[in-house]
Design a protein around this motif. Structure first.
Motif, PDB file in Angstrom:
ATOM      1  N   VAL A 157      -6.495  35.704   0.682  1.00 24.33           N
ATOM      2  CA  VAL A 157      -7.299  34.561   1.127  1.00 24.33           C
ATOM      3  C   VAL A 157      -6.511  33.257   1.006  1.00 24.33           C
ATOM      4  O   VAL A 157      -6.511  32.418   1.913  1.00 24.33           O
ATOM      5  N   VAL A 158      -5.813  33.088  -0.115  1.00 25.36           N
ATOM      6  CA  VAL A 158      -5.006  31.876  -0.310  1.00 25.36           C
ATOM      7  C   VAL A 158      -3.897  31.798   0.739  1.00 25.36           C
ATOM      8  O   VAL A 158      -3.634  30.734   1.320  1.00 25.36           O
ATOM      9  N   SER A 159      -3.246  32.936   1.012  1.00 23.57           N
ATOM     10  CA  SER A 159      -2.180  32.960   2.023  1.00 23.57           C
ATOM     11  C   SER A 159      -2.736  32.610   3.397  1.00 23.57           C
ATOM     12  O   SER A 159      -2.116  31.856   4.154  1.00 23.57           O
ATOM     13  N   LEU A 212      -1.814  29.503   6.121  1.00 27.57           N
ATOM     14  CA  LEU A 212      -1.569  29.631   7.561  1.00 27.57           C
ATOM     15  C   LEU A 212      -2.482  28.725   8.364  1.00 27.57           C
ATOM     16  O   LEU A 212      -2.051  28.060   9.316  1.00 27.57           O
ATOM     17  N   VAL A 213      -3.762  28.695   7.997  1.00 26.93           N
ATOM     18  CA  VAL A 213      -4.710  27.834   8.704  1.00 26.93           C
ATOM     19  C   VAL A 213      -4.305  26.366   8.565  1.00 26.93           C
ATOM     20  O   VAL A 213      -4.331  25.592   9.525  1.00 26.93           O
ATOM     21  N   ASN A 214      -3.891  25.973   7.348  1.00 31.00           N
ATOM     22  CA  ASN A 214      -3.444  24.594   7.134  1.00 31.00           C
ATOM     23  C   ASN A 214      -2.215  24.280   7.973  1.00 31.00           C
ATOM     24  O   ASN A 214      -2.107  23.189   8.553  1.00 31.00           O
ATOM     25  N   TRP A 245       3.445  26.526  16.511  1.00 31.54           N
ATOM     26  CA  TRP A 245       2.897  25.959  15.268  1.00 31.54           C
ATOM     27  C   TRP A 245       3.453  26.627  14.017  1.00 31.54           C
ATOM     28  O   TRP A 245       3.221  26.164  12.902  1.00 31.54           O
ATOM     29  N   ILE A 246       4.186  27.719  14.168  1.00 31.43           N
ATOM     30  CA  ILE A 246       4.671  28.462  13.007  1.00 31.43           C
ATOM     31  C   ILE A 246       6.032  27.946  12.563  1.00 31.43           C
ATOM     32  O   ILE A 246       6.985  27.921  13.339  1.00 31.43           O
ATOM     33  N   GLY A 247       6.117  27.529  11.299  1.00 30.03           N
ATOM     34  CA  GLY A 247       7.371  27.088  10.707  1.00 30.03           C
ATOM     35  C   GLY A 247       7.890  28.111   9.705  1.00 30.03           C
ATOM     36  O   GLY A 247       7.321  29.200   9.539  1.00 30.03           O
ATOM     37  N   PHE A 248       8.955  27.737   8.996  1.00 27.95           N
ATOM     38  CA  PHE A 248       9.597  28.658   8.059  1.00 27.95           C
ATOM     39  C   PHE A 248       8.631  29.100   6.960  1.00 27.95           C
ATOM     40  O   PHE A 248       8.533  30.278   6.623  1.00 27.95           O
ATOM     41  N   THR A 274       4.958  33.131   4.520  1.00 29.34           N
ATOM     42  CA  THR A 274       3.580  33.444   4.144  1.00 29.34           C
ATOM     43  C   THR A 274       3.116  34.739   4.789  1.00 29.34           C
ATOM     44  O   THR A 274       2.488  35.589   4.146  1.00 29.34           O
ATOM     45  N   VAL A 275       3.426  34.917   6.082  1.00 33.68           N
ATOM     46  CA  VAL A 275       3.045  36.153   6.778  1.00 33.68           C
ATOM     47  C   VAL A 275       3.741  37.352   6.151  1.00 33.68           C
ATOM     48  O   VAL A 275       3.122  38.402   5.914  1.00 33.68           O
TER      49      VAL A 275
END
Length: 470
Positions: A28-30, A34-36, A430-433, A438-439
């Motif tokens: 959930v935290v991860s 991602l949402v942030n 939108w995806i950074g390092f 995180t993924v």
């Protein structure tokens, strides 16, 4: 004998329920991270908003960038989920000009004597039926040099040529002459835009073995930058050889002036857009976006050698591809995988920043072409920021950063740079390092959870899969 329901060597209070709650919380935290990341990346409102702003009368457009003296022009190269663009932000932070009609945009230069006019290099793919017969390919690339008045939007195609790769840089030599970095043929040439004839060229094969660099002939040198110096020489950036070379048009390459050496990554690692600073402004020096090292560096010529005299890096900077020293001593930085363009003051602090997806190059109008008018770091007394390594008596300043950012930096720097930047580049806009990590972490947690549940289950791992007999 202990059963699989037991948790050996753990506190009495630790039960299956606690472990499952722990795994769930981690996921959930991860997911929250991602949402942030997604919300932060889309905070600007998306690429379409820039086009919509450009369709409004200028005095009705919103401020979408911080105000700054002089317009700032930015080009971008597209990746999945993004639209390539050239955008100019006016002094008030409004969109002055916007264009997304090409597949990719690269070099942009101001036109001398015309304060709101620039020339840019862009490309689009052509279908096979429109490719020259000699191309022998399913598709090809139309490279265009375009002049545009940012106020009126009036465009003129200065020069077009079909190749099989995107040109990254063009330097104007005169009214009807262009100096072109021909990445397709690993050469630099001068073309007369009136006649279309090539009047001079330098081929990288005259000095380098095809066993060097990248894959020959598909992406051997990745020649991505060219600059004509006031003394008549030409600088050329050979990205895949990790070198910036100096060419005398009459005698060829001056080997004793070469900056960098192939695979000697402590000097340069697949660099972009080196800018020459001459002796009258503290040089000879080269300001370089050292892309795969995630840093900016400046090298000064001292006693016939290149000495690193300045640098900048941080936890946030990711695959920079341009850095311009401005006349006020600030440095304008194009941070490609960091998805932003920002300006550093003489203390190494960010004083202006605008989010842009995958920017390639930026220009501050009214300050000259690239680093024209800017002085060397040593002349200005600029402190090096971050762990980039310096030579000589140079002040080094470590900017304070929070522990989480330090952790990201340690992880990033422990992984192969080509892998990190390559993965980020092919991800959605939108995806950074940090999002990639995180993924990966989420998959790791999920995999571990599945393994633990299987261990607790009544099944045993054998073929064919069967239930355990207690």
């Amino acid at each position: 004998m202990p059963s699989r329901d037991d948790l050996p060597s753990t506190p009495n209070w630790l039960t299956k329920r606690h472990v499952r709650i722990g795994f769930a919380l981690l996921l959930v935290v991860s997911l929250g991270f991602l949402v942030n990341g997604y919300l932060t990346a889309t905070e600007r409102g998306g690429e379409a908003d820039l086009a919509q702003q450009a369709d409004l009368p200028y005095d009705q457009r919103d401020q979408v960038a911080p105000p700054r003296d002089g317009a700032t022009v930015i080009t971008t190269s597209s990746r999945p989920g993004s639209q390539a663009e050239i955008v100019a932000f006016g002094e008030e932070g409004r969109v002055l000009y916007y264009n997304s009609s090409f597949r990719k945009f690269f070099d942009v230069d101001p036109v001398e004597g015309q304060p709101k006019t620039v020339e840019y290099v862009a490309s689009r793919e052509l279908p096979k039926e429109k490719c020259p017969v000699e191309a022998g390919r399913d598709n090809c690339i139309l490279n265009s040099v375009v002049r545009v008045n940012l106020t009126s939007g009036e465009e003129t195609h200065v020069f077009d040529r079909v190749t099989h790769k995107d040109w990254h840089d063009v330097d104007r030599l005169g009214e009807d002459r262009l100096l072109i970095a021909d990445i397709a043929k690993d050469r630099v040439f001068v073309v007369n835009t009136t006649t279309g004839l090539t009047t001079w060229e330098w081929d990288a094969q005259s000095e380098f073995s095809i066993q060097s660099g990248g894959f020959y002939p598909d992406d051997w040198t990745h020649l991505n930058d060219v600059e004509k110096l006031d003394d008549g020489r030409i600088t050329v950036s050979l990205r895949n050889q990790d070198q910036v070379v100096f060419i005398d048009p009459e005698t060829g390459m001056e080997e004793n002036w070469t900056l960098g050496s192939e695979d000697e990554y402590s000097t340069l690692y697949e660099q972009h857009n080196p800018d020459y600073i001459p002796a009258e402004r503290g040089g000879p020096a080269l300001l370089v976006a050292d892309s795969e090292n995630n840093r900016l560096v400046e090298y000064e010529r001292q006693d016939g050698e290149w000495v690193r005299t300045w640098g900048y890096t941080s936890a946030e900077i990711q695959w920079p591809r341009d850095a311009d020293r401005l006349p006020n001593g600030h440095t304008l930085v194009t941070d490609s995988n960091g998805r932003r363009v920002f300006e550093l003051n003489q203390q190494g602090e960010i004083v202006w920043e605008v989010p842009v997806d995958t920017p390639y190059e930026s220009e501050r109008l009214g300050t000259g072409d690239e680093s024209t008018g800017g002085e060397t770091a040593r002349e200005l007394g600029l402190p090096t920021v971050g762990d980039v390594g310096v030579s000589g008596d140079v002040e080094v300043e470590q900017k304070r950063t929070n522990p989480s950012r330090q952790l990201w930096t340690v992880i990033r720097d422990s992984l192969p740079s080509l892998l990190v930047n390559g993965v980020v580049f092919i991800m959605p806009a939108w995806i950074g390092f940090r999002d990639v990590l995180t993924v990966v972490g989420m998959f790791g947690v999920a995999g571990l959870w599945v393994t633990v549940e299987f261990y607790w289950s009544a099944w045993t791992l054998q073929w064919p899969l069967s239930r355990r007999r207690d």
